[in-house]
Design a protein around this motif. Structure first.
Motif, short mmCIF file in Angstrom:
data_model
loop_
_atom_site.label_atom_id
_atom_site.label_comp_id
_atom_site.label_asym_id
_atom_site.label_seq_id
_atom_site.Cartn_x
_atom_site.Cartn_y
_atom_site.Cartn_z
N TYR A 113 0.83 -1.20 0.00
CA TYR A 113 0.00 0.00 0.00
C TYR A 113 0.87 1.26 0.00
O TYR A 113 0.52 2.27 -0.60
N PRO A 134 -6.54 -1.26 3.82
CA PRO A 134 -6.98 -1.41 5.22
C PRO A 134 -7.19 -0.08 5.94
O PRO A 134 -8.11 0.03 6.77
N ASP A 173 -10.43 -4.83 3.72
CA ASP A 173 -9.53 -5.96 3.93
C ASP A 173 -9.41 -6.70 2.59
O ASP A 173 -10.33 -7.41 2.19
N THR A 180 -8.01 -9.33 1.71
CA THR A 180 -8.11 -10.79 1.78
C THR A 180 -9.54 -11.27 2.06
O THR A 180 -9.86 -12.44 1.84
N ASP A 181 -10.40 -10.37 2.50
CA ASP A 181 -11.80 -10.70 2.77
C ASP A 181 -12.64 -9.46 2.50
O ASP A 181 -13.23 -8.87 3.41
N PRO A 182 -12.71 -9.05 1.25
CA PRO A 182 -13.32 -7.75 0.92
C PRO A 182 -14.84 -7.76 1.01
O PRO A 182 -15.50 -8.73 0.64
#
Length: 427
Positions: free
Chosen positions: A330, A398, A403, A405-407
């Motif tokens: 990021y 973030p 997230d 990995t788990d949007p």
């Protein structure tokens, strides 16, 4: 002096009247043309810019500049003949001849260089941009997929490490950049996308995909290398199957399924290095020390990009944008935005004209796009409006509650909708 102020006037007064009248008419016509062009630009800049970015218009401009360059040379030599330097005081002769020669070289040389720039630009634009009808704005906006591909010498093939959608108000030029992290997972696809049939529950659902890592930037690689037949018309449309897969992914992520992401631009980060060198370097305020090369444990580092205000060459700027070790993805996304904005700031007309040859050569390696050449006038004018306005950014990271990995795609689309909403009218 008369020939300098008004070419052709010396011939009308002192002989060669036919040549003089021709020179005067040509000179006055040029002045009138410049005045009319300036007035038209005030009224309709898009029309003037369309001519200036059109192949036929550029060749016509080159022909006009060559004509006036030759005419100026002829009139200058004829003026020196009429002045009969042998009758002028000896001490004054060198000054008169020197002044006339210097002015001739400056004016004729500038016109000749302008003709060279116009013809070269015509070739560059024809190479970089496609010939196709322009796409209309949808709901008053143009949406452009911007991909930063990294094909450096230490990498196998190219992968898009930097991805964003630039949404521009077609009237005001107000722009919003939607930053898409490369490690975004479970990417959804619009119903009309061939990738939706292959991944109806999102890309990488239950860890299923046809490459090693089921993340956003892997979609380009998978489509390009494993299933290009999904997009059989991509190449004919000035694109590539991998790019079209990324375009569908961007539509699914952003919720712009009712819109067309009308265009894309793929910027090769390695070519970026050549472009920066052609521009003479780039000025960036570096926030933290960054490694050049090396491994994750920072061993075998070749050098460092030091913090503080730096004037970078292309090699250093490339590593500023791509350095990953010692910072997060990021952080790297943010640095690449800074790098892009710094280059745009230095892309001034004066800088481009003085370093045109190198910039033109680098530009053909840097950018691949399906923006048609016929739309360049409009987008050049729109870019001028965009540059004058503050640009907002929505980073799906973030720190912004996302997230990768788990949007939560409903939440993501809410962020984007809020950013694209027009500001409330002033009371």
């Amino acid at each position: 002096m008369l020939n300098i102020l008004l070419p052709g006037s010396a011939q009308v007064l002192a002989g060669s009247r036919g040549l003089g009248r021709f020179g005067l008419r040509a000179s006055l016509s040029l002045v009138l043309l410049l005045v009319l062009t300036g007035a038209l630009y005030k009224v309709n800049p898009e029309l003037v810019l369309s001519v200036a970015t059109n192949t036929i218009g550029l060749w016509a401009l080159a022909a006009v500049m060559l004509f006036y360059s030759l005419l100026w040379v002829i009139l200058t030599f004829d003026t020196l003949r009429l002045a009969r330097l042998v009758r002028i005081r000896p001490k004054a002769r060198p000054y008169i001849a020197g002044l006339a020669t210097i002015v001739m070289i400056v004016v004729a040389g500038s016109s000749g260089y302008g003709a060279y720039v116009a013809t070269t630009a015509s070739g560059v634009l024809s190479t970089m941009f496609i010939t196709a009808p322009s796409e209309p704005p949808v709901d008053g906006r143009y949406n452009i997929l911007l991909l930063g591909g990294d094909s450096g010498p230490d990498r196998d093939g190219m992968r898009p490490d930097s991805m964003s959608v630039v949404s521009i108000d077609a009237e005001t030029g107000q722009a919003v950049i939607i930053g898409l992290p490369r490690d975004l997972t479970l990417v959804p696809f619009p119903e009309d996308s061939p990738l939706n049939a292959a991944y109806p529950n999102g890309y990488g659902y239950e860890d299923f995909c046809d490459v090693t890592a089921c993340m956003l930037n892997a979609i380009y690689t998978e489509v390009d290398q494993k299933s290009p037949e999904m997009y059989p018309n991509a190449v004919a449309g000035g694109s590539e199957p991998g790019i079209e897969g990324m375009r569908d992914a961007a539509r699914g992520i952003t919720g712009l399924t009712g819109l067309t992401i009308q265009y894309y631009a793929l910027i090769d980060m390695q070519g970026f290095s050549d472009l920066i060198d052609a521009l003479g370097g780039v000025d960036i305020n570096v926030a933290e020390r960054l490694p050049i090369g090396g491994k994750e444990d920072l061993s075998d580092v070749e050098g460092w990009v030091e913090p503080g205000q730096q004037h970078m060459d292309g090699f250093t700027a490339l590593w500023y944008g791509r350095a990953r070790h010692g910072s997060s993805d990021y952080d790297r996304m943010a640095r690449q935005r800074i790098l892009q904005q710094a280059i745009l700031t230095q892309f001034t007309p004066a800088n481009v004209l003085t370093k045109f040859q190198g910039i033109a050569a680098a530009g053909q390696q840097v950018v691949k796009t399906d923006i048609p050449q016929g739309a360049l006038g409009y987008f050049t004018n729109l870019a001028g409006k965009t540059k004058a306005l503050p640009m907002s950014t929505v980073e799906l990271v973030p720190d912004n509650g996302v997230d990768p990995t788990d949007p939560d795609y409903d939440y993501i689309r809410g962020l984007i909708a809020a950013a694209l909403a027009p500001p409330p009218a002033a009371e």
